[in-house]
Design a protein around this motif. Structure first.
Motif, mmCIF file in Angstrom:
data_model
loop_
_atom_site.group_PDB
_atom_site.id
_atom_site.type_symbol
_atom_site.label_atom_id
_atom_site.label_comp_id
_atom_site.label_asym_id
_atom_site.label_seq_id
_atom_site.Cartn_x
_atom_site.Cartn_y
_atom_site.Cartn_z
ATOM 1 N N LEU A 121 0.718 -1.159 0.032
ATOM 2 C CA LEU A 121 -0.013 0.012 -0.199
ATOM 3 C C LEU A 121 0.801 1.457 -0.075
ATOM 4 C CD1 LEU A 121 -3.161 0.414 0.011
ATOM 5 C CD2 LEU A 121 -2.967 0.745 2.439
ATOM 6 N N VAL A 122 1.774 1.301 0.884
ATOM 7 C CA VAL A 122 2.657 2.534 0.934
ATOM 8 C C VAL A 122 3.624 2.691 -0.368
ATOM 9 C CG1 VAL A 122 4.470 3.642 2.202
ATOM 10 C CG2 VAL A 122 2.746 2.594 3.545
ATOM 11 N N SER A 123 4.218 1.505 -0.779
ATOM 12 C CA SER A 123 5.130 1.536 -1.948
ATOM 13 C C SER A 123 4.296 1.936 -3.165
ATOM 14 C CB SER A 123 5.919 0.324 -1.948
ATOM 15 O OG SER A 123 5.189 -0.838 -2.136
ATOM 16 N N GLY A 124 2.969 1.370 -3.235
ATOM 17 C CA GLY A 124 2.236 1.782 -4.180
ATOM 18 C C GLY A 124 1.889 3.255 -4.579
ATOM 19 N N ARG A 125 1.847 3.994 -3.305
ATOM 20 C CA ARG A 125 1.250 5.298 -3.441
ATOM 21 C C ARG A 125 2.680 6.066 -3.683
ATOM 22 N NH1 ARG A 125 -2.866 3.328 -2.594
ATOM 23 N NH2 ARG A 125 -4.815 4.627 -1.605
ATOM 24 N N ILE A 126 3.760 5.578 -3.304
ATOM 25 C CA ILE A 126 5.389 6.177 -3.695
ATOM 26 C C ILE A 126 5.388 6.078 -5.172
ATOM 27 C CG2 ILE A 126 7.781 6.042 -3.481
ATOM 28 C CD1 ILE A 126 7.049 5.100 -0.466
ATOM 29 N N LYS A 127 5.136 4.871 -5.654
ATOM 30 C CA LYS A 127 5.285 4.606 -7.063
ATOM 31 C C LYS A 127 4.242 5.320 -7.969
ATOM 32 C CE LYS A 127 5.355 0.711 -10.463
ATOM 33 N NZ LYS A 127 4.544 1.376 -11.637
ATOM 34 N N ASP A 128 3.092 5.695 -7.395
ATOM 35 C CA ASP A 128 2.032 6.510 -8.256
ATOM 36 C C ASP A 128 2.719 7.923 -8.127
ATOM 37 O OD1 ASP A 128 0.320 4.481 -8.375
ATOM 38 O OD2 ASP A 128 -1.065 5.314 -6.477
ATOM 39 N N ILE A 129 3.192 8.489 -7.322
ATOM 40 C CA ILE A 129 3.947 9.967 -7.350
ATOM 41 C C ILE A 129 5.166 9.735 -8.204
ATOM 42 C CG2 ILE A 129 5.005 11.648 -6.208
ATOM 43 C CD1 ILE A 129 3.661 10.852 -3.532
ATOM 44 N N MET A 130 5.862 8.562 -8.354
ATOM 45 C CA MET A 130 7.006 8.735 -9.359
ATOM 46 C C MET A 130 6.621 8.519 -10.697
ATOM 47 S SD MET A 130 9.994 8.363 -7.861
ATOM 48 C CE MET A 130 11.070 7.185 -9.144
ATOM 49 N N ASP A 131 5.346 7.689 -10.940
ATOM 50 C CA ASP A 131 4.790 7.688 -12.236
ATOM 51 C C ASP A 131 4.252 9.215 -12.814
ATOM 52 O OD1 ASP A 131 5.400 5.145 -12.367
ATOM 53 O OD2 ASP A 131 3.494 4.455 -11.731
ATOM 54 N N LYS A 132 3.787 9.900 -11.768
ATOM 55 C CA LYS A 132 3.228 11.168 -12.250
ATOM 56 C C LYS A 132 4.474 12.274 -12.602
ATOM 57 C CE LYS A 132 -1.128 11.081 -9.822
ATOM 58 N NZ LYS A 132 -1.947 11.468 -8.594
ATOM 59 N N ILE A 133 5.457 11.933 -11.891
ATOM 60 C CA ILE A 133 6.463 12.732 -12.087
ATOM 61 C C ILE A 133 7.183 12.388 -13.330
ATOM 62 C CG2 ILE A 133 8.896 13.538 -11.398
ATOM 63 C CD1 ILE A 133 8.259 12.601 -8.479
ATOM 64 N N ARG A 134 7.284 11.246 -13.991
ATOM 65 C CA ARG A 134 7.867 10.948 -15.342
ATOM 66 C C ARG A 134 6.726 11.366 -16.202
ATOM 67 N NH1 ARG A 134 9.882 5.344 -12.449
ATOM 68 N NH2 ARG A 134 11.897 6.118 -11.842
ATOM 69 N N ALA A 135 5.580 11.059 -15.847
ATOM 70 C CA ALA A 135 4.414 11.407 -16.999
ATOM 71 C C ALA A 135 4.497 12.927 -17.320
ATOM 72 C CB ALA A 135 3.184 10.804 -16.534
ATOM 73 N N ASP A 136 4.457 13.924 -16.155
ATOM 74 C CA ASP A 136 4.549 15.165 -16.547
ATOM 75 C C ASP A 136 5.820 15.537 -17.241
ATOM 76 O OD1 ASP A 136 3.158 17.803 -15.725
ATOM 77 O OD2 ASP A 136 5.223 18.492 -14.333
#
Length: 820
Positions: free
Chosen positions: A219-234
């Motif tokens: 759950l925690v690492s998934g939220r971290i990965k979500d933020i990482m994905d948004k950074i890369r997508a942006d």
């Protein structure tokens, strides 16, 4: 374990001495924050081109928040650290303090274990006490910086909180009596405007996991990965895609966060309702309409559904859903269906940025930043039908407050989508809340419309029980916050008295609790007497609030400006508007903004507004709102019959035209100033003065026609100033080099037009402007200004004059809906 989830990331740790007893340090939060910043400064070259995600566990989260706030205040650190920060993960951080930090709860026990000769430090514990003003200020300031807006990028924040209690005595000595508590409860661990995620652990295990398959780690690492994905997508967005996102942006989060958080245990009448559970779990059910009367907590429910992830309801298919929302309010900006769809798409593309190129950019290339309503809807449907889109949930709160034509269009689109859903592969779902108006039900045109209506004895009994929970929770909070705290007997007495009232709503309870909170009474007898005088209805409560206004004339002026405003005014904008109106009323007629004597700080002015209007207004993020939609209904009249205003009579006394006339005066007189210091009111006044002119009716022409003519002087600097601001916001305006008559006709300024055509012999009523080759009559007809068109026709204006698009004034009038 983390490197396997967020591949390619550099992971650093910052450690510090957080002991509260043996070998405790005496440094405070700000000292640890500076230590963290200095540590990062030494290694700033390593992340100069990288974004940063902070993970703060327990007190570490408080240090992270303080460090980012400190960095924001320093230009060099802001550029190097704050602007590079993309996200923060809080793991059980006591952002609003903890009961465990009290002197009696911890330090006394520590002394008992270590002995009187052992020295401990309560420096850190002092800052962590529950309701600490130090933390309240930190949370308020840090929270503002994390919110995305047109002027700041914002920070992605995820707040995790514990759900299992810690045995306090065992944590210190096994020989002491067992006491269990949540060391950091949900209220303290979570920021109001960001996602709240529960972990099924006690506090000490918030950052400790059994392995990569541990559900909490996932759950925690998934939220971290979500933020990482948004950074890369942006980073991967092209220039046009970023411009498109900017065109879709709107402060939708502000509208949600105006509403309070639900008290734990409330909203269960809805969350456990069989129709809601079926809507959540059945992918074929894509529409749910929730209705309840005013003041029943619909918007609080909607906020909880979004912020607490309650729209999933155990369905694993929807846990990866994109949650998009819009909270309607009854004014031009927040009641716009176009702004609602812009907001929905902005949130969708923010979560799934790969959808924007194929489904939004083609329309952006055609329409630019001004998407039509139908185009926005079509983009949503196309994006939702994409196989890579995944589940999408759209929540529209208070649909009844949406502007009428947009509302009917939105209902028709949703209804058609629902009817056609059997043949669609889309995973798009809608949940809509509103008052139980029959005309909305008729507009939906759906057989067996899936709906939950808050009526009937069983549901009303459930609401009544939940209101009891709110009363108990809030009275406990209010009484505990007094210095000294009120005793348990007084608390119990107050709770029991409030529970005896019938026909209670959440809004009524909120108003009553605010009355108690503001009261200086501290004894059970006097507080009970206060409750016995409490009004039995919301309208009676509203009347009592305004009757206590210290300066009724000023309160009336503030309320007129709030009622007329196209969007919520900021404290600074209201400060300027009131000062201009007061000076003009007293015959002072300022020529420059230097002559305006404004309150020195926003805090000072906020206290003044609260003194004028009491509980009738709320101020959130420096913006001024009425406390509730029913407050507007109390002040105005739907049937056009108004009462005479007096300091003791406020209900149904505010005329629509009079409110807009007040706003118009503030805007026009401000635009006539010479600007030397600040232009804080320039954007609002420039964009909205012509709207207020139209809404103010004949009084605007009678009182301010000559002033309007001055603002239409296209050779003046003031015209260039306001017209340039307006051109940034609105499309389809005449070119900036148009003449005075075309400008006056475009905005329907009847008196100004009359003065121009009757007072100047050299005015050509058939003159054509640059670019569009349109006559003044075409501009008036295009914008639906019948009185101006009639005036021009009386002056001999040519009715068949054709413009660059080969269109006549008649065709423009037909398109605008004006009488030909």
């Amino acid at each position: 374990m983390l490197p396997s989830v967020v591949k390619g990331a550099r992971i650093w740790a910052f450690d510090y001495n957080s002991n509260y007893s043996h070998d405790a340090q005496t440094v405070k939060i700000d000292g640890l924050a500076v230590a963290l910043l200095n540590c990062m400064k030494d290694r700033c070259g390593d992340f100069e081109s990288r974004k940063i995600i902070f993970i703060g566990s327990c007190f570490g989260g408080v240090v992270v928040a303080e460090a980012l706030l400190t960095a924001f205040r320093d230009a060099e650190r802001k550029k190097a650290l704050f602007d590079q920060t993309a996200g923060v993960i809080f793991l059980g951080s006591p952002l609003r303090g903890t009961k465990a930090a009290t002197f009696a709860g911890w330090k006394n026990l520590v002394f008992g274990i270590l002995g009187p000769d052992q020295e401990s430090s309560d420096t850190l514990l002092d800052d962590l006490k529950e309701n600490s003003s130090r933390l309240e200020n930190l949370v308020a300031e840090f929270g503002k910086l994390t919110v995305r807006s047109r002027t700041q990028a914002g920070i992605e924040v995820r707040c995790f909180y514990e759900t299992r209690k810690t045995q306090m005595s065992n944590a210190i000595s096994r020989n002491l009596p067992v006491k269990e508590m949540l060391l950091v409860d949900k209220v303290s661990a979570c920021l109001d405007c960001h996602e709240h995620i529960p972990l099924d652990v006690r506090h000490a295990m918030m950052n400790k996991y059994r392995g990569p398959e541990d559900p909490n780690f996932k759950l925690v690492s998934g939220r971290i990965k979500d933020i990482m994905d948004k950074i890369r997508a942006d980073r991967s967005l092209t220039g046009d895609e970023k411009k498109c996102m900017q065109a879709l942006s709107f402060p939708y989060q502000d509208q949600k966060d105006v509403n309070p958080e639900r008290v734990e245990g409330t909203c269960e009448w809805f969350l456990q309702h069989e129709k809601f559970l079926a809507w959540c779990q059945d992918t074929t059910k894509n529409l749910l309409w929730v209705t309840a009367g005013p003041g029943c907590g619909k918007s609080v429910l909607s906020k909880a559904l979004v912020d607490e992830g309650l729209l999933h309801a155990g369905n694993p298919d929807t846990k990866t859903a994109s949650i998009c929302y819009f909270f309607f309010k009854d004014d031009a900006e927040r009641g716009s269906g176009i702004n609602a769809l812009r907001s929905i798409l902005h949130q969708l593309f923010k979560q799934k940025p790969w959808l924007i190129k194929e489904h939004a950019i083609p329309d952006y290339e055609i329409h630019g930043p001004k998407f039509p309503f139908s185009t926005l809807w079509n983009i949503l449907i196309k994006a939702a039908s994409d196989a890579k889109a995944g589940p999408i949930i759209c929540l529209f709160d208070a649909l009844d407050e949406c502007e009428l034509s947009n509302r009917n269009s939105l209902i028709n689109y949703i209804s058609s989508f629902h009817r056609d859903s059997k043949t669609s592969t889309s995973k798009l779902k809608f949940i809509v809340t509103s008052r139980p108006y029959n005309e909305l039900s008729i507009e939906f045109k759906v057989d067996d419309l899936p709906s939950i209506r808050l009526d009937g004895n069983e549901l009303l009994e459930n609401i009544s029980r939940e209101i009891d929970l709110v009363i108990a929770s809030e009275i406990t909070r209010i009484c505990s916050g007094r210095s000294p705290p009120l005793d348990d007997g007084t608390q119990t007495s107050l709770i029991q008295h409030l529970k005896t009232y019938n026909n209670r709503t959440y809004l009524w309870v909120y108003l009553m609790l605010q009355e108690i909170s503001r009261s200086l009474e501290s004894t059970e007898r006097r507080l009970t007497r206060l409750i016995e005088t409490i009004p039995h209805s919301v309208n009676e409560a509203y009347g009592n609030i305004l009757k206590r206004a210290t300066k009724p004339d000023q309160a009336q002026r503030v309320l007129r400006l709030i009622l007329a405003a196209e969007r919520p005014l900021t404290l600074t904008e209201m400060n300027i508007a009131l000062e201009i109106l007061d000076m003009e009323e007293n015959g002072e007629h300022p020529k420059s903004d230097r002559k305006l004597e404004l309150d020195r700080t926003e805090a000072e002015f906020q206290r003044k507004i609260e003194d004028f209007c009491g509980l009738f207004v709320s101020i959130v993020d420096q913006k001024i709102y009425l406390i509730h939609q029913t407050a507007k209904e109390f002040l105005t009249s739907n049937n056009g019959i108004l009462n005479s205003w007096s300091p003791s009579c406020w209900k149904n006394t505010f005329a629509h035209e009079a409110s807009h006339l007040e706003a118009l005066k503030a805007c026009m007189w401000y635009l006539q100033l010479e600007f030397r210091i600040s232009r804080s009111f320039l954007s609002y006044a420039s964009i909205n003065w012509t709207f207020h002119y139209q809404q103010a009716g004949k009084d605007a022409d009678n009182e301010l026609g000559k002033d309007a003519l001055q603002l239409c002087d296209t050779t003046s600097q003031r015209f260039s100033l306001w017209f340039q601001e307006l051109s940034l916001e609105r499309w389809g305006l005449p070119p900036v080099n148009s003449n005075d008559l075309i400008i006056a006709c475009t905005f329907g300024l009847t008196t100004a037009v009359k003065l121009l055509v009757e007072g100047k012999s050299n005015v050509n009523v058939d003159c054509k402007g640059a670019m569009y080759d349109r006559t003044p009559l075409s501009w008036a007809a295009r914008n639906g200004h019948e009185a101006v068109a009639k005036l021009l026709l009386e002056q001999g204006a040519e009715v068949d004059a054709r413009d660059a698009d080969d269109r006549t004034p008649l065709s423009h009038a037909a398109e605008s809906g004006a009488a030909a």
